[in-house]
Design an enzyme around this catalytic site. Structure first.
Site, PDB file in Angstrom:
ATOM      1  N   HIS A  11      43.322   1.091  31.246  1.00  0.00           N
ATOM      2  CA  HIS A  11      43.221   1.630  32.601  1.00  0.00           C
ATOM      3  C   HIS A  11      42.094   0.918  33.325  1.00  0.00           C
ATOM      4  O   HIS A  11      41.470   0.013  32.767  1.00  0.00           O
ATOM      5  CB  HIS A  11      42.988   3.138  32.582  1.00  0.00           C
ATOM      6  N   HIS A 125      37.547  -7.122  23.505  1.00  0.00           N
ATOM      7  CA  HIS A 125      37.251  -6.147  24.560  1.00  0.00           C
ATOM      8  C   HIS A 125      35.755  -5.825  24.667  1.00  0.00           C
ATOM      9  O   HIS A 125      35.189  -5.816  25.759  1.00  0.00           O
ATOM     10  CB  HIS A 125      38.061  -4.881  24.274  1.00  0.00           C
TER      11      HIS A 125
HETATM   12 FE   LIG Z   1      36.493  -0.303  27.247  1.00  0.00          FE
END
Ligand SMILES: [Fe+2]
Length: 558
Positions: A11, A125
């Site tokens: 998101h 990430h």
């Molecule tokens: Fe994250």
């Protein structure tokens, strides 16, 4: 060399662009598609790109797809595949996720209309989170702590940065995720799992002692251990069985908020402060520098952030304006620049004003097509300040939109902090938020310390990322921005960071003796407004009294 950074794995879909190592534009998809967070985090949609954000980045820089030298995507599918364990969650969901991750390259190539070959880079990430905090920071070396829900499989990473090199020093894998604990508590307490900020607001009303022991069995954090008890997590709405056994039935979304709900929130906030502090001590032992960078969604917790700052473990703390997943678009781009270019990227530029700006002709056209008569102000700052001092709600739209979840004076609603009823008025007329949630103050940098216990001012104080105590003798003067526990989530406004917003607050100060305005994001439940047309739509449907867009203004009577 131009590097396009993209986040879309879960998101806060976003895109960012580095031109020769300089961050020139960054924007979240939600501001264009008008869907909060850009999209829901699902196993079947990591390939749904922030298409409009990407197009905006190219247009804003005057580039075409052919000019993009490298593309950086803030998730490493190979790493996920290697580290995923079948007992964590349904392998069929994981299979879907893999399939969709495999379509990311095709989706990017389709959008750009060219094949990328080795020019597409998959950045781990948490490395992207780390880089998003480190490169805009003023530091040339730092310890870095990232804490979120989940990256590939990690919930937290400790790292060391020197020059342009960032090295991971320790990683905590799923289920050790404070971000997920907050998602579970948010859902259990009757909010959406994105509503950690509501739980944080509620915590000030509770007593942390009531559920202290229970929280200890969920989050362990001391000198040696750090971890989360997986039995409480489930994965994305798979029920609250253990939570119910411990805390009773969950709250329905429209049910009354009871004292025990606030007590749970308070215990969670206390446990989070302790856990993050333990991680900060841990990274200090491994990376004994003076500087700390924080990122990941948990770094939006302004209460914990101030606990970290006040702990003094690190002399200097920096948190970017978008520590959540949107920021990974920036971080991934920086990481790829460093991995592929000899010249270091530009450092130490931490402005949040990285989004679209609109020309006067755009503004006038939007006003006209909405059927309003445009009026000009010779001194928008003074006129707006006068209206605010008269108790009006003023929408203040100017310049480039903020990157990150907070409105910082370019897409803001402003009001008078001296009025005890202003919180209710804002909620009735525009915001429609739960009445326990506080509104934030924006204060002139020159006067911040007189009103709030700020301590050392940092660049991150300009992003509303620290809760500070309001000074005892000032609380009664600005009741609209003092939270239940006497704190406020302050934005410090300097002349250099935002001159026109600084001028507005200065005018309010000259008139009232208070160097502070209430600042809340310019929206009503939907994403923060982006374009003049969005601003007019929200202005028209709400009870905002006046809308300023640069020197053009509309009033509710017009
Ligand atoms: Fe994250």
């Amino acid at each position: 060399m131009n590097v396009l950074g993209i986040n879309s794995v879960y998101h806060e879909s976003a895109a960012a662009l580095l031109v020769d190592g300089k961050l020139v534009v960054a924007v979240e998809e939600e501001r264009f598609n008008r869907i909060k967070h850009g999209k829901q985090a699902e196993f079947d949609n990591p390939h749904q790109l922030p298409e409009r954000a990407i197009r905006h980045c190219l247009n804003a820089a005057g580039l075409t797809a052919r000019d993009i030298g490298r593309v950086a995507y803030s998730f490493d599918a190979k790493m996920r595949r290697k580290q995923y364990r079948a007992e964590w969650w349904d392998p069929r969901l994981e299979e879907t996720f893999r399939l969709r991750l495999g379509q990311v390259r095709g989706a990017i190539e389709d959008l750009l209309g060219r094949s990328l070959g080795p020019k597409l880079h998959l950045v781990p990430h948490h490395m992207a989170h780390a880089a998003s905090a480190y490169f805009p920071s003023p530091f040339d070396r730092a310890a870095i702590l990232t804490i979120d829900g989940i990256g590939e499989t990690a919930g937290s990473t400790l790292a060391k940065a020197v020059g342009t090199r960032i090295q991971s020093v320790e990683t905590f894998e799923y289920p050790h995720s404070i971000g997920f604990v907050w998602e579970v508590f948010s859902g259990y307490l009757g909010f959406s799992h994105y509503d950690a900020s509501k739980v944080m607001g509620l915590a000030a009303y509770g007593d942390p002692e009531i559920f202290r022991e229970q929280l200890r069995s969920i989050v362990r954090a001391d000198e040696v251990n750090y971890g989360v008890n997986r039995e409480f997590l489930g994965f994305h709405g798979s029920g609250f069985a253990r939570m119910e056994a411990m805390f009773g039935p969950p709250r329905e979304s429209n049910a009354e908020i009871l004292p025990r709900h606030a007590d749970m929130a308070a215990a969670l906030q206390e446990a989070t402060d302790a856990a993050v502090t333990a991680l900060v001590r841990r990274v200090k032992r491994r990376v004994p520098f003076d500087n700390l960078c924080l990122a990941g969604g948990v770094a939006l917790n302004c209460v914990t952030n101030d606990v970290v700052r006040r702990s003094g473990e690190f002399a200097n703390v920096f948190i970017p304006s978008a520590p959540h997943d949107a920021g990974t678009a920036i971080g991934a781009a920086f990481a790829v620049h460093c991995a592929t270019q000899k010249r270091p990227p530009e450092r130490g530029k931490s402005t949040p004003y990285l989004g679209p700006a609109f020309k006067r002709s755009d503004i006038l056209a939007a006003v006209k097509s909405a059927g309003f008569a445009a009026r000009r102000s010779k001194s928008p700052a003074r006129d707006a300040a006068n209206l605010i001092a008269d108790g009006k709600i003023v929408a203040w739209f100017q310049g480039r939109m903020e990157f990150g979840p907070r409105a910082l004076g370019n897409r803001s609603l402003l009001a008078d902090p001296r009025r005890p009823d202003m919180r209710d008025i804002l909620n009735q007329k525009v915001k429609h938020r739960e009445d326990f949630r506080p509104f934030a103050p924006s204060v002139l940098a020159e006067h911040a310390e007189e009103w709030f216990e700020v301590g050392t001012q940092t660049a991150s104080h300009e992003f509303m990322l620290f809760a500070c105590a309001v000074r005892d003798d000032r609380r009664d003067l600005i009741p609209a921005v003092v939270h239940k526990d006497g704190s406020a989530r302050v934005q410090i406004v300097s002349r250099t960071s935002n001159p026109r917003f600084h001028e507005l607050i200065s005018c309010f100060f000259a008139k009232t003796g208070v160097p502070i305005v209430v600042n809340t994001s310019f929206n009503d439940s939907e994403p923060i407004v982006c374009a003049p047309t969005d601003a007019i739509v929200t202005f028209r449907k709400s009870g905002i009294d006046a809308l300023f867009m640069d020197d053009v203004f509309l009033t509710a009577q017009a």
